[in-house]
Design a protein around this motif. Structure first.
Motif, short mmCIF file in Angstrom:
data_model
loop_
_atom_site.label_atom_id
_atom_site.label_comp_id
_atom_site.label_asym_id
_atom_site.label_seq_id
_atom_site.Cartn_x
_atom_site.Cartn_y
_atom_site.Cartn_z
N ASP A 28 0.84 -1.21 0.00
CA ASP A 28 0.00 0.00 0.00
C ASP A 28 0.87 1.25 0.00
O ASP A 28 0.57 2.23 -0.71
CB ASP A 28 -0.91 0.00 1.22
N ASN A 29 1.94 1.24 0.78
CA ASN A 29 2.85 2.39 0.83
C ASN A 29 3.55 2.59 -0.51
O ASN A 29 3.73 3.73 -0.97
CB ASN A 29 3.88 2.21 1.94
N LEU A 30 3.99 1.50 -1.13
CA LEU A 30 4.63 1.62 -2.43
C LEU A 30 3.68 2.24 -3.44
O LEU A 30 4.06 3.13 -4.21
CB LEU A 30 5.08 0.23 -2.92
N GLU A 31 2.43 1.79 -3.43
CA GLU A 31 1.44 2.34 -4.37
C GLU A 31 1.16 3.80 -4.07
O GLU A 31 1.10 4.64 -4.98
CB GLU A 31 0.16 1.52 -4.30
N ARG A 32 1.01 4.12 -2.79
CA ARG A 32 0.70 5.50 -2.38
C ARG A 32 1.79 6.48 -2.81
O ARG A 32 1.51 7.62 -3.16
CB ARG A 32 0.49 5.54 -0.88
N SER A 33 3.03 6.03 -2.76
CA SER A 33 4.15 6.91 -3.09
C SER A 33 4.58 6.81 -4.55
O SER A 33 5.61 7.36 -4.95
CB SER A 33 5.35 6.63 -2.17
N GLY A 34 3.79 6.09 -5.35
CA GLY A 34 4.06 6.02 -6.78
C GLY A 34 5.17 5.07 -7.17
O GLY A 34 5.67 5.13 -8.31
N MET A 35 5.56 4.17 -6.28
CA MET A 35 6.66 3.24 -6.56
C MET A 35 6.12 1.97 -7.23
O MET A 35 6.19 0.87 -6.68
CB MET A 35 7.39 2.89 -5.26
N THR A 36 5.59 2.15 -8.42
CA THR A 36 4.95 1.04 -9.11
C THR A 36 5.68 0.63 -10.40
O THR A 36 5.23 -0.26 -11.11
CB THR A 36 3.50 1.41 -9.47
N GLN A 37 6.81 1.28 -10.67
CA GLN A 37 7.65 0.91 -11.82
C GLN A 37 9.11 1.07 -11.39
O GLN A 37 9.75 2.08 -11.69
CB GLN A 37 7.34 1.79 -13.03
N LEU A 38 9.62 0.07 -10.71
CA LEU A 38 10.95 0.16 -10.12
C LEU A 38 11.97 -0.61 -10.97
O LEU A 38 11.62 -1.34 -11.90
CB LEU A 38 10.93 -0.42 -8.70
N GLY A 39 13.25 -0.43 -10.61
CA GLY A 39 14.32 -1.15 -11.28
C GLY A 39 14.88 -0.40 -12.47
O GLY A 39 14.32 0.59 -12.93
N GLU A 40 15.99 -0.90 -12.99
CA GLU A 40 16.67 -0.22 -14.10
C GLU A 40 15.85 -0.24 -15.38
O GLU A 40 16.04 0.60 -16.27
CB GLU A 40 18.05 -0.83 -14.34
N HIS A 41 14.92 -1.22 -15.50
CA HIS A 41 14.06 -1.29 -16.67
C HIS A 41 12.63 -0.83 -16.37
O HIS A 41 11.75 -0.93 -17.24
CB HIS A 41 14.02 -2.72 -17.22
N LYS A 42 12.39 -0.36 -15.16
CA LYS A 42 11.06 0.08 -14.73
C LYS A 42 10.02 -1.03 -14.90
O LYS A 42 8.85 -0.77 -15.20
CB LYS A 42 10.60 1.34 -15.51
N ASP A 43 10.45 -2.27 -14.71
CA ASP A 43 9.56 -3.41 -14.92
C ASP A 43 9.15 -4.10 -13.62
O ASP A 43 8.51 -5.15 -13.66
CB ASP A 43 10.21 -4.42 -15.87
#
Length: 388
Positions: free
Chosen positions: A356-371
């Protein structure tokens, strides 16, 4: 290799007895606020030496900064600065104290709500008070970079920011000052630094030979000196090499011109926010799982890592990758850090608030490839609960 600009204005003052140079680094009559954590700096004599070196200044103090510093506990320092017209901030401590001081330096000059600094990743910082550092706890390179990570526990949030205005003017690094660190803090620092390097190195090749060799040298130094520092806490040469490796692990040098990951950090930050785990602990839990799950896109760098850092050359490519990931996990365990969530009493059923925290803070495309989507982050967390 990607195009890049490298800028780091921090003066490093390194070596035995370097704390005495503080007198020359801060101008006479400056109104200085010394910021530090608990009583360790007092007990080991570091604060006494700082006070002596700053006799030519007007000195006030702000103490009690904790690991994973809390926004609401730092705001009284901002009020103290404004009340007494403080001109210079001196951090005496490790990454948490230094991160806090950089945030306070920006917040004291910020026109709006200081929490906006963290919600906007420092984009709107236009000024900050000057900062100096006396480092006591090698780990994060915070003493010579422009980043900071701050928590806000009443809303279970952990945020970071970067801005060139908060580069410290100088950092004093005397390896002897860190002799009194408890083994747990030392281990956290070594593992934190190691994973900082991995975030910038274990991605995909871009023919950046200089950056790769720097990163590999830092990783080799950390894996060698970390256990040595635990076994021989007052060996100056061991501690000096360890301190310098930590100083260079995240100061902009090895990330210039190369792709970066940082998914381990983003997920780890939320584990700290929800469960209060030490920062390095969260990283040691997430990284081996992430490397295993992303072994194919990271294949070339993992094979390079296996050969150059762990000297693994025998077997198939898949066997070498397995051995390198296992060696990484075993290194963290050797330093005394357990690497599964179940080791800290955390089960799969308790992980939804992290997502929930990841989603709330916009962390939904992580990593060097944003995948690394939210669903992939969920699987990383689930795979990190216990050995599979």
């Amino acid at each position: 290799m990607f195009n890049f600009q490298f800028y780091n204005p921090t003066r490093l003052v390194f070596g035995k007895g370097s704390l005495t140079q503080l007198t020359e680094l801060v101008a006479p009559a400056t109104k200085v606020l010394v910021l530090y954590g608990g009583q360790s700096a007092e007990r080991n004599g570091t604060l006494a030496k700082v006070r002596e070196a700053l006799q030519h200044c007007q000195v006030a103090e702000f103490s009690g900064i904790k690991a994973n510093p809390d926004y609401d506990q730092l705001m009284p320092a901002v009020a103290q600065i404004k009340q007494h017209d403080i001109e210079f901030l001196l951090a005496v401590g490790g990454g948490s104290v230094i991160d806090s001081t950089k945030f306070i330096a920006a917040a004291a000059c910020y026109k709006g709500d200081p929490w906006e600094i963290l919600e906007t990743y420092g984009k709107h910082i236009h000024a900050a008070l000057p900062v100096g550092v006396v480092q006591t706890f090698p780990a994060t390179s915070s003493e010579n970079n422009n980043g900071s990570v701050i928590s806000r526990y009443n809303i279970q949030a952990k945020r970071s920011f970067r801005n060139p205005h908060v580069f410290p003017q100088f950092a004093i690094l005397d390896p002897e000052i860190s002799y009194s660190l408890p083994a747990k803090q030392l281990a956290n620092g070594v593992v934190d630094a190691f994973i900082h390097v991995c975030e910038q190195y274990l991605t995909y090749p871009v023919n950046a030979a200089v950056q790769d060799r720097f990163a590999e040298g830092l990783l080799q130094t950390l894996k060698e000196t970390g256990p040595q520092a635990l076994a021989t806490p007052t060996d100056y040469d061991v501690r000096a090499n360890l301190m310098l490796a930590c100083a260079w692990c995240h100061n902009g040098l090895i990330c210039s011109g190369v792709p970066q990951d940082w998914a381990t950090h983003k997920i780890g930050h939320e584990l700290t926010a929800i469960f209060g785990l030490d920062h390095a602990v969260t990283l040691a839990i997430i990284l081996p799982t992430l490397l295993q799950m992303f072994r194919e896109p990271k294949r070339d760098k993992l094979l390079q890592y296996a050969e150059r850092v762990w000297h693994i050359k025998e077997g198939t490519a898949e066997q070498c990758i397995d051995a390198a990931i296992n060696a990484t996990r075993n290194f963290f365990e050797q330093m005394g850090i357990r690497t599964y969530l179940q080791d800290y009493g955390i089960s799969a059923d308790e992980l939804q608030p992290v997502l929930d925290n990841l989603e709330r803070s916009g962390m939904t495309q992580l990593g060097e490839h944003k995948d690394i989507t939210l669903e992939v982050s969920r699987q990383i967390l689930l795979n990190s609960v216990a050995p599979r």
